[in-house]
Design a protein around this motif. Structure first.
Motif, mmCIF file in Angstrom:
data_model
loop_
_atom_site.group_PDB
_atom_site.id
_atom_site.type_symbol
_atom_site.label_atom_id
_atom_site.label_comp_id
_atom_site.label_asym_id
_atom_site.label_seq_id
_atom_site.Cartn_x
_atom_site.Cartn_y
_atom_site.Cartn_z
ATOM 1 N N GLN A 129 -76.537 82.166 -23.099
ATOM 2 C CA GLN A 129 -78.044 82.602 -23.291
ATOM 3 C C GLN A 129 -78.656 82.542 -22.187
ATOM 4 O O GLN A 129 -79.651 83.616 -21.873
ATOM 5 C CB GLN A 129 -78.614 81.487 -24.435
ATOM 6 C CG GLN A 129 -79.993 81.780 -24.736
ATOM 7 C CD GLN A 129 -80.465 80.866 -25.792
ATOM 8 O OE1 GLN A 129 -80.123 79.790 -25.805
ATOM 9 N NE2 GLN A 129 -81.912 81.114 -26.267
ATOM 10 N N ARG A 130 -78.606 81.764 -21.106
ATOM 11 C CA ARG A 130 -79.213 81.681 -20.127
ATOM 12 C C ARG A 130 -78.806 82.870 -19.093
ATOM 13 O O ARG A 130 -79.757 83.410 -18.470
ATOM 14 C CB ARG A 130 -78.938 80.412 -19.429
ATOM 15 C CG ARG A 130 -79.555 80.262 -17.904
ATOM 16 C CD ARG A 130 -79.432 78.869 -17.251
ATOM 17 N NE ARG A 130 -77.976 78.032 -17.681
ATOM 18 C CZ ARG A 130 -77.100 78.062 -16.679
ATOM 19 N NH1 ARG A 130 -77.139 78.368 -15.458
ATOM 20 N NH2 ARG A 130 -75.887 77.466 -16.961
ATOM 21 N N ILE A 131 -77.666 83.292 -18.836
ATOM 22 C CA ILE A 131 -77.350 84.386 -18.188
ATOM 23 C C ILE A 131 -77.545 85.610 -18.639
ATOM 24 O O ILE A 131 -78.207 86.621 -17.954
ATOM 25 C CB ILE A 131 -76.090 84.450 -17.236
ATOM 26 C CG1 ILE A 131 -74.980 84.374 -18.595
ATOM 27 C CG2 ILE A 131 -75.813 83.204 -16.713
ATOM 28 C CD1 ILE A 131 -73.328 84.676 -17.779
ATOM 29 N N GLU A 175 -66.151 79.791 -6.503
ATOM 30 C CA GLU A 175 -66.196 78.993 -7.551
ATOM 31 C C GLU A 175 -67.019 78.134 -7.221
ATOM 32 O O GLU A 175 -67.761 77.501 -6.339
ATOM 33 C CB GLU A 175 -64.841 78.063 -7.542
ATOM 34 C CG GLU A 175 -63.807 79.069 -7.801
ATOM 35 C CD GLU A 175 -62.474 78.065 -7.921
ATOM 36 O OE1 GLU A 175 -62.532 77.037 -7.646
ATOM 37 O OE2 GLU A 175 -61.223 78.692 -7.910
ATOM 38 N N PHE A 176 -68.097 77.860 -8.660
ATOM 39 C CA PHE A 176 -69.269 77.171 -8.535
ATOM 40 C C PHE A 176 -69.212 76.198 -10.008
ATOM 41 O O PHE A 176 -68.534 76.284 -10.854
ATOM 42 C CB PHE A 176 -70.267 77.763 -8.840
ATOM 43 C CG PHE A 176 -70.794 78.764 -7.843
ATOM 44 C CD1 PHE A 176 -71.679 78.679 -6.634
ATOM 45 C CD2 PHE A 176 -70.316 80.204 -8.003
ATOM 46 C CE1 PHE A 176 -71.613 79.623 -5.600
ATOM 47 C CE2 PHE A 176 -70.292 81.124 -6.827
ATOM 48 C CZ PHE A 176 -71.046 80.667 -5.778
ATOM 49 N N THR A 177 -69.732 75.010 -9.807
ATOM 50 C CA THR A 177 -70.055 74.173 -11.065
ATOM 51 C C THR A 177 -71.343 74.892 -11.808
ATOM 52 O O THR A 177 -72.027 75.531 -10.961
ATOM 53 C CB THR A 177 -70.286 72.720 -10.637
ATOM 54 O OG1 THR A 177 -71.628 72.793 -9.888
ATOM 55 C CG2 THR A 177 -69.093 72.125 -10.016
ATOM 56 N N LEU A 204 -74.666 76.502 -9.573
ATOM 57 C CA LEU A 204 -74.699 77.950 -10.074
ATOM 58 C C LEU A 204 -76.726 78.048 -10.245
ATOM 59 O O LEU A 204 -77.178 79.035 -9.896
ATOM 60 C CB LEU A 204 -74.262 78.388 -11.033
ATOM 61 C CG LEU A 204 -74.145 79.934 -11.269
ATOM 62 C CD1 LEU A 204 -73.450 80.640 -9.955
ATOM 63 C CD2 LEU A 204 -73.421 80.332 -12.645
ATOM 64 N N ALA A 205 -76.834 76.995 -11.215
ATOM 65 C CA ALA A 205 -78.238 77.164 -11.373
ATOM 66 C C ALA A 205 -79.279 76.410 -10.477
ATOM 67 O O ALA A 205 -80.352 76.996 -10.311
ATOM 68 C CB ALA A 205 -78.299 76.387 -12.881
ATOM 69 N N ASP A 206 -78.787 75.349 -10.165
ATOM 70 C CA ASP A 206 -79.658 74.322 -9.192
ATOM 71 C C ASP A 206 -79.947 74.725 -7.782
ATOM 72 O O ASP A 206 -81.063 74.625 -7.112
ATOM 73 C CB ASP A 206 -79.601 72.882 -9.335
ATOM 74 C CG ASP A 206 -79.835 72.232 -10.891
ATOM 75 O OD1 ASP A 206 -80.278 72.968 -11.842
ATOM 76 O OD2 ASP A 206 -78.927 71.323 -11.204
#
Length: 137
Positions: free
Chosen positions: A48-50, A110-112, A116-118
């Motif tokens: 939903q977020r992306i 690679e990201f957690t 990715l968001a913060d």
């Protein structure tokens, strides 16, 4: 009409069609019965977020092992690498790591979910276009 104009119209039609199919298909959600409810909820929230940011769920590339999204505004004709920036989650890791490959590249980042968001990484990823130097994180 010119070839460029026809191509532009074709891309626009593709974008419009993709807007109507952005959410993870119900068949895939139903197939997640063996996965803990918290992981399914996290996947739905991530989707939903992306998708709200313009990412499209890739039904063709996604399967029981991977959930894949692509960022159509990044798309370009390329000789090597992917034709569009893509990200995916691995079911074996319960989707804990977000992997990204930029358009025209095969290098994987690679990201957690928090990174990715913060940390603004998603803004950098969405802003990348083919021909630019690959971002450093």
């Amino acid at each position: 009409m010119s070839k460029g104009s026809d191509a532009k119209k074709a891309r626009r039609r593709k974008r419009r069609a993709a807007r109507q199919t952005r959410l993870v298909p119900q068949e895939m959600v139903d197939g997640l019965a063996d996965i803990p409810d918290a992981v399914v909820a996290d996947l739905a929230e991530f989707d939903q977020r992306i998708t709200a940011r313009g990412w499209t769920f890739d039904e063709e590339e996604s399967n029981d092992d991977y959930a894949v999204w692509f960022y159509e505004p990044s798309g370009a004709e390329v000789e090597d690498g992917l034709p569009v920036t893509s990200l995916w989650l691995d079911a074996a890791e319960d989707g804990a790591i977000v992997r990204v490959v930029f358009v025209g590249s095969v290098e994987r980042y690679e990201f957690t979910h928090e990174e990715l968001a913060d940390d603004g990484a998603l803004d950098v990823i969405e802003g990348y276009r083919v021909g630019q130097p690959l971002p450093r994180f």
